[in-house]
Design a protein around this motif. Structure first.
Motif, PDB file in Angstrom:
ATOM      1  N   MET A   1       0.792  -0.757   0.022  1.00 23.99           N
ATOM      2  CA  MET A   1      -0.185  -0.307   0.370  1.00 23.99           C
ATOM      3  C   MET A   1       1.005   1.449  -0.033  1.00 23.99           C
ATOM      4  SD  MET A   1      -3.674   1.078   2.823  1.00 23.99           S
ATOM      5  CE  MET A   1      -3.957  -0.503   1.709  1.00 23.99           C
ATOM      6  N   PRO A   2       0.461   2.454  -0.719  1.00 23.18           N
ATOM      7  CA  PRO A   2       1.232   3.357  -0.965  1.00 23.18           C
ATOM      8  C   PRO A   2       1.500   4.599   0.602  1.00 23.18           C
ATOM      9  CG  PRO A   2      -0.610   3.559  -1.746  1.00 23.18           C
ATOM     10  CD  PRO A   2      -0.672   2.471  -1.828  1.00 23.18           C
ATOM     11  N   CYS A   3       2.600   4.729   0.510  1.00 19.53           N
ATOM     12  CA  CYS A   3       2.994   5.684   1.619  1.00 19.53           C
ATOM     13  C   CYS A   3       1.182   7.143   1.698  1.00 19.53           C
ATOM     14  CB  CYS A   3       3.781   6.268   1.330  1.00 19.53           C
ATOM     15  SG  CYS A   3       5.205   4.999   1.522  1.00 19.53           S
ATOM     16  N   TYR A 158      -8.423  13.342  -0.295  1.00 16.38           N
ATOM     17  CA  TYR A 158      -8.766  12.611   1.093  1.00 16.38           C
ATOM     18  C   TYR A 158      -7.486  11.476   1.191  1.00 16.38           C
ATOM     19  CZ  TYR A 158      -8.612  10.221   5.508  1.00 16.38           C
ATOM     20  OH  TYR A 158      -8.990   9.511   6.972  1.00 16.38           O
ATOM     21  N   VAL A 159      -6.801  10.707   0.435  1.00 17.34           N
ATOM     22  CA  VAL A 159      -6.375   9.334   0.054  1.00 17.34           C
ATOM     23  C   VAL A 159      -5.124   9.317  -0.842  1.00 17.34           C
ATOM     24  CG1 VAL A 159      -7.647   7.397   0.411  1.00 17.34           C
ATOM     25  CG2 VAL A 159      -7.195   7.972  -1.951  1.00 17.34           C
ATOM     26  N   GLY A 160      -4.918  10.797  -1.816  1.00 18.74           N
ATOM     27  CA  GLY A 160      -4.005  10.569  -2.454  1.00 18.74           C
ATOM     28  C   GLY A 160      -4.640  10.445  -4.594  1.00 18.74           C
ATOM     29  N   LYS A 161      -3.720  10.930  -5.520  1.00 18.61           N
ATOM     30  CA  LYS A 161      -3.904  10.142  -6.560  1.00 18.61           C
ATOM     31  C   LYS A 161      -3.569   9.166  -6.664  1.00 18.61           C
ATOM     32  CE  LYS A 161      -3.334  14.668  -8.447  1.00 18.61           C
ATOM     33  NZ  LYS A 161      -3.001  15.575 -10.076  1.00 18.61           N
ATOM     34  N   GLN A 162      -2.390   8.329  -6.060  1.00 18.92           N
ATOM     35  CA  GLN A 162      -2.128   7.094  -5.715  1.00 18.92           C
ATOM     36  C   GLN A 162      -3.100   6.135  -6.194  1.00 18.92           C
ATOM     37  OE1 GLN A 162       1.930   6.517  -5.110  1.00 18.92           O
ATOM     38  NE2 GLN A 162       2.102   4.841  -5.738  1.00 18.92           N
TER      39      GLN A 162
END
Length: 303
Positions: A1-3, A158-162
């Motif tokens: 899971m991305p940072c 909220y979570v970011g584009k990635q």
């Protein structure tokens, strides 16, 4: 899971509220059953089916059994709807919850009233400290009533584009009526949360109240939907809008002192017999039908 954007946040979860069986009743097939003879035939068929599966006394008590409570808790607390595979760690809030109601579309007064009743009900069940705040800077949980066209934008912020571009997130945004997101810290405690309710779409699907009830309960730390859990708002085959007695007990179990964020599935399963026994001795199982209504949104609505 991305940072995630904030260094202390190491986990993120999202869930959606899908259309229930009640929505299917509007489909062409069911519309053809409106004739009296057809409705009678359908009712008899459903009755015979239910009687063949379980007796009335068994149906009333099945969810109170220790094995059913254990299996149900493992399903909704240790699994993830859009992350299939091995069980995850237990998550729940540790710090006080500070809720901000953000009404961008619809009746803001009614939305705030319903949100306050629902979250105060959850706080009373779990014992988790909770308050309402007016500023975004104070809040660690935001419930936003928005337009459906704004769902992707709000989720991405909220979570970011990635993270927003992952298959699971895209599926959730495409298929879900409502969306719940939360972030966890290194100890697996929930540190922030976001509930997105597209007011226009939810009302179109007759799911506005369902969204408030289910998504807020999931954000407490019961993130998975499962048809194995019944009767429950976490089951897509349940037609009830409100928290069930089983849901009440599952929330009690989640915030039991014997459990803590970060526990593995094996650790949780080992601790549950003690938790269930204590709740039974306190009358939480036998009186759940009455207690789940006290201070609830259902009671507030007069249902």
């Amino acid at each position: 899971m991305p940072c995630l954007p904030h260094r202390q946040l190491t986990g993120l979860f999202f869930s959606t509220l899908r259309a229930s069986f009640s929505s299917l009743l509007k489909a062409p097939f069911f519309s053809s059953l409106r004739a009296p003879w057809a409705l009678k035939a359908l009712g008899v068929a459903l009755l015979l089916s239910s009687l063949a599966a379980v007796s009335p006394s068994q149906a009333a008590e099945r969810w109170q059994r220790a094995d059913v409570l254990t299996d149900s808790f493992m399903e909704v607390a240790l699994k993830r709807e859009y992350q299939p595979g091995s069980s995850a760690s237990l998550v729940r809030w540790q710090a006080p919850i500070k809720v901000r109601v953000d009404s961008q579309l619809g009746n803001s007064r009614m939305q705030r009233q319903m949100s306050e009743v629902q979250f105060r009900h959850l706080a009373a069940i779990t014992g988790q400290p909770l308050s309402f705040v007016s500023s975004a800077g104070e809040a660690n949980l935001r419930i936003a009533f928005i337009a459906r066209d704004h769902m992707t934008r709000e989720a991405t912020a909220y979570v970011g584009k990635q993270q927003a571009a992952t298959p699971g997130m895209r599926k959730a945004l495409r298929e879900g009526v409502c969306l719940t997101l939360f972030k966890t810290g290194p100890d697996h405690a929930i540190t922030s949360g976001l509930i997105l309710i597209p007011t226009d779409y939810a009302r179109q699907k007759a799911r506005l109240v369902d969204c408030i009830v289910e998504e807020s309960a999931q954000l407490m730390g019961l993130p998975n939907d499962s048809d194995k859990v019944f009767p429950s708002i976490f089951s897509d085959v349940t037609v009830d809008t409100w928290l069930s007695p089983l849901d009440y007990v599952l929330l009690k179990m989640l915030y039991a002192p014997e459990l803590s964020p970060g526990m593995s599935a094996a650790q949780v399963r080992a601790a549950l017999p003690t938790v269930i026994q204590r709740l039974a001795e306190q009358g939480e199982l036998s009186h759940a039908i009455r207690r789940v209504r006290q201070g609830s949104l259902r009671e507030w609505a007069g249902d």
